[in-house]
Every structure is written in structure tokens, then in C-alpha cells.
Design a protein around this motif. Sequence first.
Motif, PDB file in Angstrom:
ATOM      1  N   TYR A   9     -28.373 -15.287 -21.938  1.00 44.38           N
ATOM      2  CA  TYR A   9     -27.710 -13.983 -21.853  1.00 44.38           C
ATOM      3  C   TYR A   9     -28.726 -12.954 -21.371  1.00 44.38           C
ATOM      4  N   TYR A  10     -29.180 -13.142 -20.136  1.00 45.16           N
ATOM      5  CA  TYR A  10     -30.215 -12.286 -19.571  1.00 45.16           C
ATOM      6  C   TYR A  10     -29.629 -11.458 -18.425  1.00 45.16           C
ATOM      7  N   GLY A  11     -30.262 -10.347 -18.126  1.00 33.60           N
ATOM      8  CA  GLY A  11     -29.785  -9.489 -17.055  1.00 33.60           C
ATOM      9  C   GLY A  11     -28.594  -8.649 -17.477  1.00 33.60           C
ATOM     10  N   GLN A  12     -28.431  -8.459 -18.773  1.00 33.65           N
ATOM     11  CA  GLN A  12     -27.320  -7.659 -19.304  1.00 33.65           C
ATOM     12  C   GLN A  12     -27.809  -6.297 -19.783  1.00 33.65           C
ATOM     13  N   LYS A  13     -29.062  -6.000 -19.478  1.00 36.46           N
ATOM     14  CA  LYS A  13     -29.707  -4.761 -19.936  1.00 36.46           C
ATOM     15  C   LYS A  13     -29.706  -4.674 -21.464  1.00 36.46           C
ATOM     16  N   ASN A  14     -29.907  -5.821 -22.108  1.00 38.84           N
ATOM     17  CA  ASN A  14     -30.007  -5.907 -23.555  1.00 38.84           C
ATOM     18  C   ASN A  14     -31.466  -6.190 -23.881  1.00 38.84           C
ATOM     19  N   THR A  15     -32.143  -5.229 -24.448  1.00 38.74           N
ATOM     20  CA  THR A  15     -33.584  -5.329 -24.673  1.00 38.74           C
ATOM     21  C   THR A  15     -33.967  -6.553 -25.495  1.00 38.74           C
ATOM     22  N   GLY A  16     -33.237  -6.847 -26.551  1.00 42.24           N
ATOM     23  CA  GLY A  16     -33.573  -7.988 -27.407  1.00 42.24           C
ATOM     24  C   GLY A  16     -33.518  -9.304 -26.657  1.00 42.24           C
ATOM     25  N   ASP A  17     -32.435  -9.533 -25.918  1.00 39.37           N
ATOM     26  CA  ASP A  17     -32.312 -10.770 -25.152  1.00 39.37           C
ATOM     27  C   ASP A  17     -33.348 -10.849 -24.034  1.00 39.37           C
ATOM     28  N   ARG A  32     -47.997 -24.996 -17.414  1.00 36.39           N
ATOM     29  CA  ARG A  32     -48.403 -25.199 -16.022  1.00 36.39           C
ATOM     30  C   ARG A  32     -47.274 -25.715 -15.130  1.00 36.39           C
ATOM     31  N   VAL A  33     -46.139 -25.075 -15.234  1.00 37.83           N
ATOM     32  CA  VAL A  33     -44.991 -25.397 -14.396  1.00 37.83           C
ATOM     33  C   VAL A  33     -45.201 -24.784 -13.024  1.00 37.83           C
ATOM     34  N   ARG A  34     -44.788 -25.512 -11.988  1.00 37.33           N
ATOM     35  CA  ARG A  34     -44.967 -24.990 -10.632  1.00 37.33           C
ATOM     36  C   ARG A  34     -44.010 -23.836 -10.331  1.00 37.33           C
ATOM     37  N   ASP A  35     -42.727 -23.986 -10.670  1.00 34.77           N
ATOM     38  CA  ASP A  35     -41.738 -22.941 -10.410  1.00 34.77           C
ATOM     39  C   ASP A  35     -40.811 -22.772 -11.603  1.00 34.77           C
ATOM     40  N   ILE A  36     -40.541 -21.510 -11.939  1.00 32.25           N
ATOM     41  CA  ILE A  36     -39.601 -21.173 -13.002  1.00 32.25           C
ATOM     42  C   ILE A  36     -38.485 -20.345 -12.373  1.00 32.25           C
ATOM     43  N   TYR A  37     -37.259 -20.792 -12.600  1.00 31.86           N
ATOM     44  CA  TYR A  37     -36.093 -20.068 -12.116  1.00 31.86           C
ATOM     45  C   TYR A  37     -35.314 -19.571 -13.329  1.00 31.86           C
ATOM     46  N   VAL A  38     -35.010 -18.283 -13.341  1.00 35.52           N
ATOM     47  CA  VAL A  38     -34.266 -17.682 -14.445  1.00 35.52           C
ATOM     48  C   VAL A  38     -32.907 -17.260 -13.901  1.00 35.52           C
ATOM     49  N   ILE A  39     -31.843 -17.837 -14.471  1.00 37.21           N
ATOM     50  CA  ILE A  39     -30.481 -17.512 -14.040  1.00 37.21           C
ATOM     51  C   ILE A  39     -30.006 -16.318 -14.864  1.00 37.21           C
ATOM     52  N   VAL A  40     -29.618 -15.247 -14.170  1.00 32.99           N
ATOM     53  CA  VAL A  40     -29.207 -14.010 -14.835  1.00 32.99           C
ATOM     54  C   VAL A  40     -27.891 -13.511 -14.242  1.00 32.99           C
ATOM     55  N   LYS A  41     -27.222 -12.638 -14.996  1.00 36.38           N
ATOM     56  CA  LYS A  41     -25.980 -12.051 -14.490  1.00 36.38           C
ATOM     57  C   LYS A  41     -26.288 -11.091 -13.345  1.00 36.38           C
ATOM     58  N   GLU A  42     -27.284 -10.264 -13.527  1.00 33.92           N
ATOM     59  CA  GLU A  42     -27.747  -9.387 -12.460  1.00 33.92           C
ATOM     60  C   GLU A  42     -29.250  -9.189 -12.604  1.00 33.92           C
ATOM     61  N   ILE A  43     -29.897  -8.949 -11.493  1.00 32.01           N
ATOM     62  CA  ILE A  43     -31.353  -8.797 -11.512  1.00 32.01           C
ATOM     63  C   ILE A  43     -31.680  -7.328 -11.784  1.00 32.01           C
ATOM     64  N   CYS A  44     -32.211  -7.079 -12.980  1.00 33.95           N
ATOM     65  CA  CYS A  44     -32.491  -5.690 -13.385  1.00 33.95           C
ATOM     66  C   CYS A  44     -33.830  -5.615 -14.117  1.00 33.95           C
ATOM     67  N   ILE A  82     -31.697 -23.517 -22.292  1.00 24.17           N
ATOM     68  CA  ILE A  82     -30.646 -22.556 -22.604  1.00 24.17           C
ATOM     69  C   ILE A  82     -31.170 -21.661 -23.713  1.00 24.17           C
ATOM     70  N   GLY A  83     -31.135 -20.350 -23.480  1.00 24.03           N
ATOM     71  CA  GLY A  83     -31.639 -19.421 -24.481  1.00 24.03           C
ATOM     72  C   GLY A  83     -30.834 -18.149 -24.493  1.00 24.03           C
ATOM     73  N   GLY A  84     -31.355 -17.150 -25.146  1.00 26.88           N
ATOM     74  CA  GLY A  84     -30.681 -15.861 -25.205  1.00 26.88           C
ATOM     75  C   GLY A  84     -30.138 -15.586 -26.587  1.00 26.88           C
ATOM     76  N   GLY A  85     -29.311 -14.578 -26.659  1.00 24.27           N
ATOM     77  CA  GLY A  85     -28.744 -14.162 -27.937  1.00 24.27           C
ATOM     78  C   GLY A  85     -27.647 -15.085 -28.418  1.00 24.27           C
ATOM     79  N   GLY A  86     -27.098 -14.770 -29.573  1.00 24.20           N
ATOM     80  CA  GLY A  86     -26.073 -15.602 -30.187  1.00 24.20           C
ATOM     81  C   GLY A  86     -24.731 -15.545 -29.489  1.00 24.20           C
ATOM     82  N   VAL A  87     -24.529 -14.633 -28.560  1.00 24.05           N
ATOM     83  CA  VAL A  87     -23.237 -14.474 -27.898  1.00 24.05           C
ATOM     84  C   VAL A  87     -22.967 -15.585 -26.895  1.00 24.05           C
ATOM     85  N   TYR A  88     -24.011 -16.214 -26.339  1.00 26.43           N
ATOM     86  CA  TYR A  88     -23.785 -17.177 -25.257  1.00 26.43           C
ATOM     87  C   TYR A  88     -22.877 -18.317 -25.672  1.00 26.43           C
TER      88      TYR A  88
END
Length: 103
Positions: A9-17, A32-44, A82-88
Motif C-alpha cells: 500500500y505504497y504511493g498513497q501519500k500515507n506516511t506510515g506505509d 546486495r540485490v542488483r535491482d529493486i522494483y517498487v510497485i505503487v499506485k502513483e509515484i509521489c 508483499i508489504g504495507g499497511g493492514g488495508v492491503y
Amino acid sequence: MKKVVIYGYYGQKNTGDDYIMLSVINSVLKSRVRDIYVIVKEICFANYSFPKNVHFLALSRNKLIRQLQITFHACKCNKFIIGGGGVYGQTIQLERYYAITCG
């Protein structure tokens, strides 16, 4: 490890998440991961500074396309987190199913 995808639950402008997201990113960077991709609702995340190997992927507003995007990225990575707040858990049952069956 080559590619890690983080989804929550990222990119929702929720500071805690968003701070949970930062914590997950920092933990993954230590492995030491080569690439990390974060899937978000919007990039903010203009106020944050990230290493060059951290990439953000914005989801479509269309629910079917969004589910396909998540499934595609879950199946094309070495590790899917899979991470984020309890709403997911209340809002994306189908996406979670896809992530588990492809991962």
C-alpha cells in the motif's frame, strides 16, 4: 540475487506505509540485490532520495490491467515481497492470489 519486486500500500501519500516501504527497501539493499522494483499506485516520492538501482512502477487505474501488471512483475523476479499497511488484505485479494501462485 538479481531482481526483487516490492508491492504494498505504497504511493498513497500515507506516511506510515511509506516509511514501511523505506524500511523494506533498506533491508533489501543490505542483501546486495542488483535491482529493486517498487510497485505503487502513483509515484509521489519526490522528497526522498533513492539509489539508482531502486525503480518505481506506477499501476494502471484499470483494475484488470493492474492485476496483470502485478502478476507479470511477480513472475519475472527472483523475490516478490508483499508489504504495507493492514488495508492491503482487504482490497487486493485477487492480486495476492496471483502473487502467491506465480512466486
